[in-house]
Write an enzyme that holds these catalytic residues in place. Structure first.
Site, PDB file in Angstrom:
ATOM      1  N   HIS A  60      38.424  28.141  48.568  1.00 53.04           N
ATOM      2  CA  HIS A  60      38.933  29.382  47.961  1.00 53.04           C
ATOM      3  C   HIS A  60      38.190  29.632  46.651  1.00 53.04           C
ATOM      4  O   HIS A  60      38.614  29.185  45.585  1.00 53.04           O
ATOM      5  CB  HIS A  60      40.442  29.255  47.707  1.00 53.04           C
ATOM      6  CG  HIS A  60      41.094  30.522  47.257  1.00 53.04           C
ATOM      7  ND1 HIS A  60      41.926  31.263  48.064  1.00 53.04           N
ATOM      8  CD2 HIS A  60      41.038  31.183  46.076  1.00 53.04           C
ATOM      9  CE1 HIS A  60      42.367  32.315  47.403  1.00 53.04           C
ATOM     10  NE2 HIS A  60      41.842  32.287  46.189  1.00 53.04           N
ATOM     11  N   TYR A 129      43.341  41.253  48.784  1.00 60.70           N
ATOM     12  CA  TYR A 129      44.797  41.205  48.670  1.00 60.70           C
ATOM     13  C   TYR A 129      45.493  42.162  49.644  1.00 60.70           C
ATOM     14  O   TYR A 129      46.606  41.903  50.086  1.00 60.70           O
ATOM     15  CB  TYR A 129      45.209  41.625  47.250  1.00 60.70           C
ATOM     16  CG  TYR A 129      45.309  40.528  46.220  1.00 60.70           C
ATOM     17  CD1 TYR A 129      44.597  39.339  46.347  1.00 60.70           C
ATOM     18  CD2 TYR A 129      46.116  40.690  45.099  1.00 60.70           C
ATOM     19  CE1 TYR A 129      44.691  38.354  45.384  1.00 60.70           C
ATOM     20  CE2 TYR A 129      46.211  39.713  44.122  1.00 60.70           C
ATOM     21  CZ  TYR A 129      45.499  38.544  44.271  1.00 60.70           C
ATOM     22  OH  TYR A 129      45.587  37.576  43.312  1.00 60.70           O
ATOM     23  N   ASP A 286      40.139  28.090  43.239  1.00 55.25           N
ATOM     24  CA  ASP A 286      40.216  29.479  42.807  1.00 55.25           C
ATOM     25  C   ASP A 286      39.063  29.780  41.858  1.00 55.25           C
ATOM     26  O   ASP A 286      39.183  30.581  40.925  1.00 55.25           O
ATOM     27  CB  ASP A 286      41.558  29.773  42.136  1.00 55.25           C
ATOM     28  CG  ASP A 286      41.983  31.242  42.233  1.00 55.25           C
ATOM     29  OD1 ASP A 286      41.313  31.998  42.970  1.00 55.25           O
ATOM     30  OD2 ASP A 286      42.963  31.623  41.587  1.00 55.25           O
TER      31      ASP A 286
END
Length: 389
Positions: A60, A129, A286
């Site tokens: 990610h 998203y 992240d």
């Protein structure tokens, strides 16, 4: 061709002191005191006193940069090659995030191709998203089937004030499309789900698993350690057979003072003590993603940035702070994400697997990083850099 001699080998299971011969980007032989003809021109790497681990998989990373929640000036920068390799990352999965407009799928795939040309193993999720998903070819199934670099969809945001607030039916359809795309292409078709601070936590994922035929293995929910309430739900999900993704945090000492975030090492310890399997969790960074802080009214307060350095930092904390065995901790960044993401020749040190390797000191500091048989980092310093670094 390279021969790593006399090194403590974690495959990730500990196999003792071994030699490892690699050629053509693959692990060709593992054994004790491997002998090769002297005229082959094999590079010898002395592993005495060092540890050999599989290369790290960061599942990610906002490789194009992320952010923007506080305005255009808060857009984070792209990841350079050495931003990843110097921290042991040999495989990366890129994603978009809150901003699916200023950054798009064409740019994401171009960045993945760029990293591949520079020697890294790189993949991507389609979408950002939002639902409806921003795809490249028109729908999730087609993107996964027809674009080599795309292995799933994400990060789809739920339980977050920045999400598109998808309904159950909308969310379930995306999951179904990803599953079909994965089945038809031989890929994972994974659904990477961003979990926000909202009280609904993992409701949508749990409902899909309970109310449809889609299994827990289709999901990789991330940021599960965002707060303690969410983490308690994640523990129960993992105990039922799901896999959960912890987000590493280099600045956790600060974030613990301003939020309810669960330290990764403590979370993994709790998960194991609750009876969850050691295959049930991964850690991602992240990386390059923004770490925005909002007040109770959703007003922006400030921003940080994720870093791939958090992977080995979290593994180190697992062993030093919580006495978790190294072979258990490193599964979270090697074998476990490889299995979940369907990367069949990654995540393990075994004959026939890709020669993605990390050599570490006893104190778990990065010494050497090998990607597909090519040394990218030596003595902790990148010796191969990106085009414009």
């Amino acid at each position: 061709m390279k021969l790593i001699k006399n090194i403590k080998l974690y495959s990730p299971e500990y196999l003792g002191v071994r030699d490892v011969f690699i050629a053509g980007g693959k692990i060709c032989k593992i054994g004790e005191n491997i002998k090769l003809p002297s005229d082959l021109g094999v590079e010898i790497i002395d592993g005495t006193g060092l540890l050999l681990l599989p290369g790290f998989i960061d599942s990610h990373v906002h490789i194009l940069g992320g952010g923007g929640e506080g305005g255009f000036a808060n857009r984070t920068p792209e990841a350079a090659l050495s931003d990843l390799t110097k921290h042991g990352v040999t495989t990366v999965v890129g994603c978009l995030g809150t901003d699916g407009v200023g950054r798009n799928m064409a740019s994401l795939i171009a960045k993945v191709k760029s990293l591949r040309e520079q020697g890294l193993s790189a993949y991507a999720y389609t979408g950002s998203y939002q639902i409806p998903v921003h795809t490249l070819l028109g729908n999730v199934t087609e993107d996964i089937m027809m674009i080599d670099e795309i292995i799933g969809v994400g990060e789809i945001a739920i339980s977050d004030h920045r999400s598109s607030q998808p309904t159950f039916d909308e969310f379930a359809r995306v999951c179904a499309d990803a599953r079909v795309g994965g089945i038809l292409s031989g890929k994972a078709g994974i659904v990477n789900v961003h979990l926000g601070d909202g009280s609904r936590c993992m409701d949508l994922i749990e409902r899909v698993v309970q109310e449809t035929e889609i299994p827990p293995s289709q999901f990789l929910p991330t940021h599960v350690n965002r707060n303690s309430a969410l983490f308690e739900r994640a523990i129960e999900y993992a105990k039922l057979g799901g896999v959960i993704d912890f987000t590493g945090n280099e600045d956790i000492d600060y974030w613990e003072t301003v939020s309810d975030e669960v330290r990764v090492s403590k979370g993994i310890k709790s998960l194991l003590e609750e009876g969850a399997d050691s295959d049930s969790f991964t850690i991602s960074s992240d990386g390059q993603g923004s770490l925005p802080l909002f007040d109770e009214h959703g007003q922006f307060l400030g921003i940080g940035m994720g870093q791939s350095s958090s992977l080995i930092k979290e593994v180190r904390e697992c062993t030093e702070r919580e006495n978790i065995p190294l072979e258990t901790a490193i599964k979270a960044i090697t074998a476990n994400p490889a299995r979940v993401l369907g990367l069949k020749k990654k995540g393990r040190i075994a004959e026939g697997f890709d020669a993605d390797l990390c050599i570490l000191t006893e104190s778990l500091q990065i010494d050497t990083v090998v990607v597909m048989g090519r040394v990218m980092v030596r003595n902790g310093i990148p010796i191969v850099r990106g085009q414009f670094e």
